[in-house]
Design an enzyme around this catalytic site. Structure first.
Site, mmCIF file in Angstrom:
data_model
loop_
_atom_site.group_PDB
_atom_site.id
_atom_site.type_symbol
_atom_site.label_atom_id
_atom_site.label_comp_id
_atom_site.label_asym_id
_atom_site.label_seq_id
_atom_site.Cartn_x
_atom_site.Cartn_y
_atom_site.Cartn_z
ATOM 1 C CE LYS A 122 -1.827 1.223 3.928
ATOM 2 N NZ LYS A 122 -1.761 2.639 4.642
ATOM 3 C CG ASN A 123 2.214 2.794 3.566
ATOM 4 O OD1 ASN A 123 0.996 2.834 3.191
ATOM 5 N ND2 ASN A 123 2.860 2.336 4.887
ATOM 6 C CB CYS B 242 -6.551 9.184 12.207
ATOM 7 S SG CYS B 242 -4.267 8.700 11.801
ATOM 8 N NE ARG C 126 -0.099 9.947 10.746
ATOM 9 C CZ ARG C 126 -0.991 9.661 9.281
ATOM 10 N NH1 ARG C 126 -1.549 8.844 10.505
ATOM 11 N NH2 ARG C 126 -0.040 8.892 8.991
ATOM 12 C CG ASP D 150 3.113 1.193 9.240
ATOM 13 O OD1 ASP D 150 3.283 1.894 8.154
ATOM 14 O OD2 ASP D 150 2.071 2.262 10.312
ATOM 15 N NE ARG E 276 -6.953 3.779 4.891
ATOM 16 C CZ ARG E 276 -6.297 4.744 6.089
ATOM 17 N NH1 ARG E 276 -6.543 5.227 7.008
ATOM 18 N NH2 ARG E 276 -5.275 4.736 5.289
HETATM 19 C C1 EPZ Z 1 4.154 7.310 6.020
HETATM 20 O O1 EPZ Z 1 3.276 8.145 7.156
HETATM 21 C C2 EPZ Z 1 2.623 5.753 6.566
HETATM 22 N N1 EPZ Z 1 1.693 5.881 5.880
HETATM 23 C C3 EPZ Z 1 2.499 5.060 7.440
HETATM 24 O O2 EPZ Z 1 1.270 4.289 7.554
HETATM 25 C C4 EPZ Z 1 3.630 5.194 8.554
HETATM 26 O O3 EPZ Z 1 3.225 4.418 9.330
HETATM 27 C C5 EPZ Z 1 3.890 6.295 8.601
HETATM 28 O O4 EPZ Z 1 5.082 6.689 6.960
HETATM 29 C C6 EPZ Z 1 5.655 6.313 9.387
HETATM 30 O O5 EPZ Z 1 6.427 4.950 8.585
HETATM 31 C C7 EPZ Z 1 1.949 6.294 3.787
HETATM 32 O O6 EPZ Z 1 2.825 5.710 4.039
HETATM 33 C C8 EPZ Z 1 0.576 6.049 3.653
HETATM 34 P P1 EPZ Z 1 5.917 10.528 8.420
HETATM 35 P P2 EPZ Z 1 3.232 9.748 6.500
HETATM 36 O O7 EPZ Z 1 5.735 11.531 8.357
HETATM 37 O O8 EPZ Z 1 4.034 10.085 5.943
HETATM 38 C C9 EPZ Z 1 5.245 13.273 12.038
HETATM 39 C C10 EPZ Z 1 0.019 1.983 7.839
HETATM 40 O O9 EPZ Z 1 -0.236 1.902 8.367
HETATM 41 N N2 EPZ Z 1 5.481 14.467 11.085
HETATM 42 O O10 EPZ Z 1 7.069 9.598 9.003
HETATM 43 O O11 EPZ Z 1 2.016 10.640 7.815
HETATM 44 C C11 EPZ Z 1 3.902 12.564 12.113
HETATM 45 O O12 EPZ Z 1 2.921 13.160 13.144
HETATM 46 C C12 EPZ Z 1 0.231 4.030 7.699
HETATM 47 O O13 EPZ Z 1 0.435 2.348 6.472
HETATM 48 C C13 EPZ Z 1 5.261 15.962 11.452
HETATM 49 O O14 EPZ Z 1 5.416 16.339 12.475
HETATM 50 O O15 EPZ Z 1 4.318 9.222 8.164
HETATM 51 C C14 EPZ Z 1 4.387 11.375 12.829
HETATM 52 O O16 EPZ Z 1 3.878 11.482 14.243
HETATM 53 C C15 EPZ Z 1 0.165 4.268 8.823
HETATM 54 N N3 EPZ Z 1 5.599 17.105 10.629
HETATM 55 C C16 EPZ Z 1 5.873 11.239 12.311
HETATM 56 O O17 EPZ Z 1 6.664 13.114 12.168
HETATM 57 C C17 EPZ Z 1 4.856 16.921 9.270
HETATM 58 O O18 EPZ Z 1 4.354 17.271 8.224
HETATM 59 C C18 EPZ Z 1 5.990 10.238 10.907
HETATM 60 O O19 EPZ Z 1 5.297 10.425 10.090
HETATM 61 C C19 EPZ Z 1 5.421 15.415 8.708
HETATM 62 C C20 EPZ Z 1 4.999 14.374 10.376
#
Ligand code: EPZ
Length: 417
Positions: free
Chosen positions: A22-23, A116, A121, A305, A398
Site C-alpha cells: 500500500k505505502n 486520525c 499527523r 506499523d 484500507r
Molecule cells: C507514512 O505515514 C505511512 N503512510 C504510515 O503508514 C507510516 O506509519 C509512517 O509513514 C511512518 O513509517 C503512508 O505511507 C501512506 P511520517 P506519514 O511523515 O508519511 C510526524 C499505515 O498504517 N510529522 O513519517 O504520515 C508525524 O505526525 C500508515 O500504513 C510531523 O510532525 O509518516 C508522525 O508523528 C500509518 N510533521 C511522524 O512525523 C510533518 O509534516 C512520522 O510521520 C510530517 C510528519
C-alpha cells in the site's frame, strides 16, 4: 462485511502470497501524474486506499483502468483548471498528491489532511520543504491552497525523516527547475520504490536508498511499466500471526530484505525462520517469548506499523515485555480492546506500555479504530481461545486486500460477516 469472526486457538499451517505494498503504491500512483503519459503499475494492491486514490485521479481527468496484471493510468489529460472547483479531498494517504499536482499543475486546493486516532499527523515538514521550492500556501475557508508560479530546486534539510514529506519533495523536485538536494530523507523502502519508478520514467535522482537525495529537475518524464514491491507490513502481520498462534507457514514473495528488524524480533519472540528468494518460512513451536524492550524507529528500525501486532503477541508471551512507540503519539488505542480479551497491559505514558504476558487470551467482541490496530485484533483473535468478533473492519480493508482469505489459506477459521 464490516466485521470479522475468528475461531481462535488453532495453529496456522499453509502458504500465502503477500500482496503489493500500500505505502509504495500510493506515492507511485500520484507520481504517474508527472509523466503526462500512460503507466502500468503492476502488482498494485486492490485495497480501499488505492480505490480512493483511483477516484481522485479520475476526478482530475486521468483515465484509469484495472487490468489483469495491474493498474493502467493515462495522465495525458489532467485538467488542471478543474482543480480550483474540484478540490482534492485529501486523505492522509493521498497527501503525496500535494507534491505531484504542484509539479504538474502548479497549484492545488485541498481540505486539511486531518489527523486520525494514531496522532495529529501535522504537515509542517511538507509545507516548510515545499515553501523552499517556491510554493506559497494559504488558508481559504478552512482549505489549504498551494500555488507555485515556478518550482525551483532547493537545498532542503528535514529535521525528522518524514516519509510523506520526503515523497512530496521528490515529487515536486523532478519537474522543478534546477537541482534539489534533500538531506535527512526517510530511508523507508517505499521511498526507494518511488525513486526507482521515477528514474524508469526518465528522472535524474542520485543517492536512492540513502538519507541524501539529489534530484535534477526539468527532465521530460515518460510513462513506464513498474511492479509494486510486496508489502513488508502485511508480511509482518502474517509473520506475527504465526508467532502468536503457533504453527508453520510460508509467506510467498515476502520482501525479507526490507524486514531485518522485523525478522530479528520474530526470532527473539520464538520464531524459527528460513529465508529464500521465494519468501519466508516461519515455524513457531510454542508459546511466544517475552522481549525486554521493543522500540519503534524510522527505517531500518522496527516499523511503527507492526507495533500493534508485536503488542498482541507479547500479550500471550511467557513474561514481561516493554513496548515503546517513538513515531506516533497515540498508537496504543488497541490496548483497551486487547484488555477485553484478557491481556494485562499497563500504559506507562503515551509512548510506552508494559505487557504482562498471560497463559491464554479469550475471545471477545472488539472494535478496530484504525488500520494496523484492527489487523492486530485479528491476530489476537487467532491466538485467543474461543470466538472473537472484530467490528470496524473498514479500517482493515484500507490496507489488506483480503485478510480473511489470507489467514484462511494459513488454516485459520476466519470469516467476514
Ligand atoms: C507514512 O505515514 C505511512 N503512510 C504510515 O503508514 C507510516 O506509519 C509512517 O509513514 C511512518 O513509517 C503512508 O505511507 C501512506 P511520517 P506519514 O511523515 O508519511 C510526524 C499505515 O498504517 N510529522 O513519517 O504520515 C508525524 O505526525 C500508515 O500504513 C510531523 O510532525 O509518516 C508522525 O508523528 C500509518 N510533521 C511522524 O512525523 C510533518 O509534516 C512520522 O510521520 C510530517 C510528519
Amino acid at each position: 462485511m464490516d466485521s470479522i469472526r475468528i475461531q481462535g486457538g488453532v495453529a496456522l499451517q499453509g502458504k500465502v502470497r503477500i500482496q503489493g505494498s500500500k505505502n509504495a503504491a500510493l506515492p507511485i500512483l500520484a507520481a504517474t501524474l508527472l509523466t503526462g503519459e500512460s503507466s502500468l503499475i503492476k502488482n498494485c494492491p486492490r485495497i480501499a486506499d488505492v480505490y480512493a486514490m483511483v477516484s481522485l485521479l479520475k476526478g482530475i481527468g486521468c483515465t484509469v483502468n484495472w487490468q489483469e496484471n495491474g493498474l493502467c493510468i493515462d495522465a495525458s489529460s489532467v485538467n488542471c483548471e478543474e482543480l480550483g472547483a474540484e478540490a482534492v479531498t485529501c486523505m492522509r494517504s493521498s497527501l503525496c498528491l500535494l507534491g505531484a499536482l504542484i509539479g504538474r499543475c502548479g497549484r492545488i486546493s485541498m481540505e486539511h489532511p486531518g489527523g486520525c486516532v494514531i496522532g495529529q499527523r501535522p504537515i509542517d515538514l511538507h509545507i516548510g520543504a515545499l515553501r523552499q521550492m517556491g510554493v506559497e500556501f494559504r488558508e481559504e475557508e478552512g482549505r489549504l491552497m498551494a500555488e507555485a508560479d515556478k518550482l525551483c530546486g532547493a537545498h532542503i534539510s528535514l529535521p525528522f525523516p518524514s516519509v510523506g514529506a520526503t515523497e512530496n519533495v521528490v515529487l515536486a523536485a523532478v519537474l522543478a527547475e534546477g537541482e534539489t538536494v534533500l538531506e535527512g530523507a526517510a530511508l523507508e523502502p517505499e521511498i526507494t520504490a518511488l525513486c526507482q519508478y521515477l528514474k524508469n520514467c526518465g528522472a535524474e535522482i542520485e543517492g536512492v536508498g540513502t538519507g541524501r537525495l539529489v534530484i535534477r529537475g526539468g527532465r521530460r518524464l515518460y510513462g513506464t511499466d513498474f511492479p509494486v514491491p510486496a508489502d513488508r507490513i502485511v508480511a509482518g502481520t502474517y509473520l506475527f500471526g504465526c508467532i502468536g498462534a503457533g504453527g508453520s507457514v510460508f509467506l510467498e514473495d515476502a520482501p525479507w530484505e526490507e524486514m531485518g528488524a522485523v525478522l530479528e524480533l520474530a526470532e527473539r519472540m520464538g520464531g524459527r525462520l528460513c529465508i529464500s528468494k521465494e519468501g519466508i518460512y516461519v515455524q513457531a513451536p510454542g508459546r511466544p517469548r517475552a522481549v525486554e524492550c521493543i522500540e519503534t524507529a524510522p527505517y531500518p528500525g522496527f516499523p511503527t506499523d507492526l507495533q500493534s501486532m508485536a503488542l498482541a503477541v507479547a500479550a500471550l508471551a511467557d513474561g514481561e515485555s516493554r513496548i515503546k512507540e517513538t513515531i506516533f503519539e497515540n498508537r496504543f488505542r488497541v490496548v483497551e480492546e486487547l484488555r477485553r480479551m484478557g491481556a494485562q497491559i499497563e500504559e506507562q505514558d503515551g509512548s510506552m506500555v508494559l505487557v504482562h504476558g498471560v497463559k491464554s487470551l479469550h475471545g471477545a467482541s472488539v472494535e478496530a479504530r484504525e488500520l494496523r490496530g484492527g489487523a492486530a485484533l485479528v491476530v489476537a483473535g487467532l491466538m485467543a481461545q474461543g470466538e472473537t468478533t472484530v467490528t470496524g473492519c473498514k479500517f482493515i480493508y484500507r490496507g489488506y486486500e483480503n485478510i480473511c482469505r489470507d489467514f484462511r489459506e494459513l488454516g485459520a477459521r476466519v470469516t467476514s460477516a
